[in-house]
Design a protein around this motif. Sequence first.
Motif, short mmCIF file in Angstrom:
data_model
loop_
_atom_site.label_atom_id
_atom_site.label_comp_id
_atom_site.label_asym_id
_atom_site.label_seq_id
_atom_site.Cartn_x
_atom_site.Cartn_y
_atom_site.Cartn_z
N TRP A 283 -5.97 4.18 -64.69
CA TRP A 283 -4.83 3.42 -65.19
C TRP A 283 -3.71 3.41 -64.16
N GLN A 284 -3.10 2.25 -63.98
CA GLN A 284 -1.93 2.10 -63.13
C GLN A 284 -1.08 0.98 -63.73
N HIS A 285 0.16 0.89 -63.29
CA HIS A 285 1.10 -0.06 -63.87
C HIS A 285 1.67 -1.05 -62.85
N GLY A 329 5.43 -6.41 -74.22
CA GLY A 329 5.69 -4.99 -74.12
C GLY A 329 7.13 -4.61 -74.34
N PRO A 330 7.49 -3.38 -73.92
CA PRO A 330 8.85 -2.88 -74.12
C PRO A 330 9.81 -3.53 -73.13
N SER A 334 10.83 -3.43 -64.74
CA SER A 334 9.78 -3.52 -63.72
C SER A 334 8.53 -4.21 -64.27
N HIS A 335 8.20 -3.93 -65.52
CA HIS A 335 7.02 -4.54 -66.14
C HIS A 335 7.25 -6.04 -66.32
N ILE A 336 8.41 -6.41 -66.77
CA ILE A 336 8.72 -7.83 -66.97
C ILE A 336 8.66 -8.57 -65.65
N GLN A 341 5.79 -12.23 -61.78
CA GLN A 341 5.13 -12.43 -60.50
C GLN A 341 3.67 -12.82 -60.68
N ALA A 342 3.00 -12.18 -61.64
CA ALA A 342 1.58 -12.45 -61.85
C ALA A 342 1.33 -13.88 -62.32
N THR A 343 2.30 -14.47 -62.96
CA THR A 343 2.15 -15.83 -63.49
C THR A 343 2.94 -16.87 -62.70
#
Length: 568
Positions: A283-285, A329-330, A334-336, A341-343
């Motif tokens: 697992w990595q983020h 998600g929360p 950084s996740h947002i 970036q991924a999209t």
Amino acid sequence: MVRPAHLLYPPRVPAALRAAATVILLRDTPQGLEVLMTRRSAQASFAPGAYVFPGGGVDAADDSADAHAMSTQRPGQSDLRLTQAITAIRECFEELGVLLAYNAQGGPVSPAEISALRRDSHNDAGAFVRACSEQGLVLACDQLFVLAHWITDRDLPRRFDVPFLVARMPEDQQPVADEQEQFEPVWVRPCDALARHDAGHMLIIFPTYRTLQWLCSHTAVDAVLRACGLGSASGRDEAPQWTSCPRAGLMQDREARFMEHEPPYGELALVCPDGQIVHELAWQHERPVALLKNLRRLTAPNPGAMTGPGTNSYIVGTPASGFIVIDPGPAEASHIERLLQATQGDIRAIVCTHSHPDHAPAAWLLQALCQQRTRLSTPVLGLSSGPHADPASRFVPDRELLDGERLSLLGFGVSHTLRVVHTPGHAANHVCLLFEEEGLLFTGDHVLNGSTTVIRPPDGHMGDYMASLERLQALCEQHNVGTLLPAHGYALGPAVQALVQLKRHRHSREARVIEALAASPNATLEELLPHVYADVPQSMWPVAAGSLQAHLDHVRQTAGNQDTLRQA
């Protein structure tokens, strides 16, 4: 099922299977149960240098009428099992000089009778059968019982379909390796063998390792034989304790293998169906993990007791079609940013399976960034939170999803369609999403991998949860869904089997509730917890209390409904 064009890796044809059989010889000692193992030749084409149990390929002579006629066969032992036992006995004799047989008088075969037989018939199985027959020996196939059924992993160049049989080591016989295929026979306690392997002193391949783990839980030969069917009067062919064709992936770039009941298995079946060892499981983020060409998973950096490795955000679509993000998600910046970036910001919809704080808060922040950077008006979709939702789970989407509606993306003539399925239970506003073209089901928190979801009343409801499980099972059967994609943990499959097991688990837990109430009708929630959740670490009991309350409510509601029907 998944469209072949969207698989990440080119198809490959696994090597053909060859029928084989293995026998695990056991003995009792003052130190405990011991198993006979032997080292394979360093030049062997399969598992060179590994410590194994004796065995080999099934020969046509093993399945002959002559071989069957000179073998004992117990009730419930099919002709196939008889052939496998003959193979195991023959291979054990050729490799180690140990013969499981009766003499002409019906007694155990003696060392002198064994010494009259030649062991060098590796290329002529019929010679072994003829030699035994000439001496009036009868193969003791009735003394071999099926422990496990292993099918060699799809990635290996030589593959076998092999039962692991167990038998008691005959008295007055000593193993002597043939010094061709096998070397250095050794008696060892199963747990000691595992410890030697772990220390790097004894090479053991995966099926042998897992079989030894099972043997570690048994202290005597009789206990093993009973578990494998000794004394059974069913008259049916004995079933193995398990059947497994393992799958391999990478764990921090190192090869790791898993059986069907282990969490990574379903994900490996989805991503690498033909057994390619390429998928990283650690697992990595920091970056999305590709599951298909039109499906990626980005795990939020919020690991914990309730979230496992973190909340899975799924990205559906391609650059040609744009993307739908499921469970953003929360509110973690950084996740947002990584989702954006991924999209490349081309997000056509943001879907929240429900409004718990590890799933939905990022939706509005992601929406704002999309509008700021791409001028897209990206709707946030879902169901409004119910009247009993916690304040942290209050949620009103831009548009309410309708049960059964379809969310579609289209690019270069290729469609990606998500069908909405309302599944209350974990939360009143919970939905799942059926990926119609790929036979996948996004399950949010309704189905997890590695744990069961918490049902916390009053927003959570056990009756609704069980009804939703029934609906999902019917949906998976109808649409040939192969894999579940949970909001926490790896992809899970086979889908229907996972749902059936989850229902069985919930029913079993509820049966414990009913038993505990029958013994103590006035017991409090705190008093019931140790009885109903004895298999759960005590540190998790405060969390389990929510689900226990949901079970109690369901039991009482069901009993009340039954009373009403009787009165009517």
